[in-house]
Design a protein around this motif. Structure first.
Motif, mmCIF file in Angstrom:
data_model
loop_
_atom_site.group_PDB
_atom_site.id
_atom_site.type_symbol
_atom_site.label_atom_id
_atom_site.label_comp_id
_atom_site.label_asym_id
_atom_site.label_seq_id
_atom_site.Cartn_x
_atom_site.Cartn_y
_atom_site.Cartn_z
ATOM 1 N N SER A 1 31.066 -2.837 -85.199
ATOM 2 C CA SER A 1 31.587 -1.521 -85.571
ATOM 3 C C SER A 1 31.428 -1.214 -87.055
ATOM 4 C CB SER A 1 33.073 -1.430 -85.199
ATOM 5 O OG SER A 1 33.848 -2.332 -85.990
ATOM 6 N N VAL A 2 30.880 -2.160 -87.829
ATOM 7 C CA VAL A 2 30.648 -1.900 -89.252
ATOM 8 C C VAL A 2 29.571 -0.822 -89.388
ATOM 9 C CG1 VAL A 2 29.832 -2.895 -91.421
ATOM 10 C CG2 VAL A 2 31.330 -4.221 -89.926
ATOM 11 N N PRO A 3 29.808 0.225 -90.169
ATOM 12 C CA PRO A 3 28.824 1.328 -90.283
ATOM 13 C C PRO A 3 27.474 0.826 -90.793
ATOM 14 C CG PRO A 3 30.936 1.967 -91.227
ATOM 15 C CD PRO A 3 31.027 0.508 -90.935
ATOM 16 N N THR A 4 26.419 1.225 -90.115
ATOM 17 C CA THR A 4 25.076 0.777 -90.499
ATOM 18 C C THR A 4 24.636 1.384 -91.826
ATOM 19 O OG1 THR A 4 24.160 2.564 -89.136
ATOM 20 C CG2 THR A 4 24.374 0.382 -88.114
ATOM 21 N N ASP A 5 25.123 2.600 -92.120
ATOM 22 C CA ASP A 5 24.700 3.214 -93.382
ATOM 23 C C ASP A 5 25.215 2.438 -94.586
ATOM 24 O OD1 ASP A 5 27.281 3.828 -92.758
ATOM 25 O OD2 ASP A 5 27.221 5.885 -93.532
ATOM 26 N N VAL A 6 26.399 1.825 -94.444
ATOM 27 C CA VAL A 6 26.932 0.998 -95.535
ATOM 28 C C VAL A 6 26.067 -0.241 -95.725
ATOM 29 C CG1 VAL A 6 28.926 -0.321 -96.326
ATOM 30 C CG2 VAL A 6 29.259 1.839 -95.131
ATOM 31 N N LYS B 1 31.163 -6.847 -95.213
ATOM 32 C CA LYS B 1 31.568 -7.044 -93.812
ATOM 33 C C LYS B 1 32.991 -7.589 -93.705
ATOM 34 C CE LYS B 1 26.928 -7.731 -91.901
ATOM 35 N NZ LYS B 1 26.034 -8.660 -91.165
ATOM 36 N N VAL B 2 33.287 -8.645 -94.468
ATOM 37 C CA VAL B 2 34.618 -9.248 -94.383
ATOM 38 C C VAL B 2 35.720 -8.260 -94.779
ATOM 39 C CG1 VAL B 2 36.127 -11.022 -95.347
ATOM 40 C CG2 VAL B 2 33.827 -11.619 -94.586
ATOM 41 N N PRO B 3 35.583 -7.511 -95.889
ATOM 42 C CA PRO B 3 36.630 -6.509 -96.186
ATOM 43 C C PRO B 3 36.774 -5.448 -95.106
ATOM 44 C CG PRO B 3 35.320 -6.938 -98.142
ATOM 45 C CD PRO B 3 34.624 -7.624 -97.014
ATOM 46 N N LEU B 4 35.662 -5.027 -94.494
ATOM 47 C CA LEU B 4 35.743 -3.977 -93.490
ATOM 48 C C LEU B 4 36.379 -4.464 -92.188
ATOM 49 C CD1 LEU B 4 32.319 -2.113 -93.951
ATOM 50 C CD2 LEU B 4 34.597 -1.324 -94.594
ATOM 51 N N ILE B 5 36.237 -5.767 -91.893
ATOM 52 C CA ILE B 5 36.843 -6.291 -90.664
ATOM 53 C C ILE B 5 38.136 -7.045 -90.961
ATOM 54 C CG2 ILE B 5 34.563 -6.505 -89.592
ATOM 55 C CD1 ILE B 5 34.856 -9.561 -89.917
#
Length: 310
Positions: free
Chosen positions: A199-204, A223-227
């Motif tokens: 679910s991490v945005p691909t544009d990021v 990735k780690v901060p977003l999840i």
């Protein structure tokens, strides 16, 4: 524009008056009621009953006798029980750290596979141990790691390595139980992390790649901060389960050798069901519940600075 805006409330009101909504409401309330009944019967009522029983001395045979806080005073001066709290906390921390680390590492590796069917196979394979009975797994692992007749020591012997006291030394037994618990539970965190990474945005990720960020930097800085909310949830669930560890140490070592793997739940079982000290056993259960609540609260306090919510 005003006519369209006026049609929206009318459509909502019409939907509310639809007959199917009235038929669905009782079913929804019935499902909510069953869930509340399940929680009340199997969670809330036993907790309240244990809290009340902790103020009594009761051996099932005779009538309960009110002793006030005597059971709690005894608990905080009982060396073996206090040691079991330390053993439980140490094993729980090891299980949580390993479970989160391995789960995230496996999820990152699997998430790099482009083919969906490969990811599905890996998710199924890692999740299957979680579906097995903990008691059955513990019995099987007990034979597998047996000092004299275990399969593990047999194959180590073929390599010229002497028998390893997996379950007959304090450190070895604790480490073996931790590894088995992690092996069986890591599938849960693995599935959570795989879904969260997808679910991490691909544009990021594409922007980070353009800026020259490597795989490790992308993982730990993006990735780690977003999840991190998923990591917090997995850590809380893993710690709650690990603090209630019972099946593996009881079946494989009976809390031994000595008291090296005697967890709080084993102490509670011994006092309550073996020694028929149900009041004292209930006091141990209540203190364990309080410890879990405190540690969980500390996790949420730490999450205020460490967890990133989008």
């Amino acid at each position: 524009m005003s006519a369209a805006a006026a049609e929206v409330p009318a459509a909502i009101a019409k939907r509310r008056r639809h007959p199917s909504s009235h038929r669905e409401a009782p079913f929804g309330f019935a499902m909510i009621g069953l869930s509340c009944l399940f929680v009340a019967v199997f969670t809330a009522i036993p907790i309240v009953a244990s809290l009340g029983l902790s103020f009594f001395s009761w051996d099932v045979i005779s009538s309960p006798q009110f002793v006030g806080v005597e059971n709690y005073q005894r608990l905080f001066t009982d060396g073996p029980v206090l040691k079991s709290f330390g053993v439980t906390l140490g094993m729980a921390l090891a299980i949580v750290v390993l479970q989160l680390t391995l789960g995230l590492a496996l999820a990152v590796l699997v998430n790099q596979r482009k083919l969906v069917w490969i990811r599905t196979i890996f998710r199924t394979a890692f999740y299957l141990p979680l579906l097995a009975s903990t008691a059955a797994v513990s019995i099987f692992m007990g034979y597998l790691f047996d000092y004299k007749f275990g399969v593990v020591n047999y194959y180590l012997g073929l390599l010229g390595i002497p028998n390893v006291p997996w379950l007959t030394s304090g450190l070895g037994a604790a480490a073996t139980i931790v590894l088995i618990a992690v092996w069986q539970q890591v599938g849960f965190t693995f599935v959570l992390f795989v879904a969260s990474l997808m679910s991490v945005p691909t544009d990021v990720l594409e922007a980070a790649q353009i800026d020259g960020a490597g795989p490790l930097r992308t993982l730990f800085r993006i990735k780690v901060p977003l999840i991190s909310p998923t990591i917090l949830f997995a850590a809380v669930v893993a710690l709650i389960n690990a603090m209630q560890l019972f099946d593996q140490p009881y079946i494989m070592t009976k809390g031994g050798p000595g008291s090296a793997t005697t967890t709080v739940t084993i102490s509670m079982y011994q006092k309550g069901f073996q020694n028929l000290q149900f009041g004292y056993g209930s006091a141990i259960a209540i203190v364990l519940l309080a410890a879990i609540l405190i540690i969980t609260g500390l996790q949420f306090l730490a999450a205020r600075k460490l967890v990133f919510y989008q």
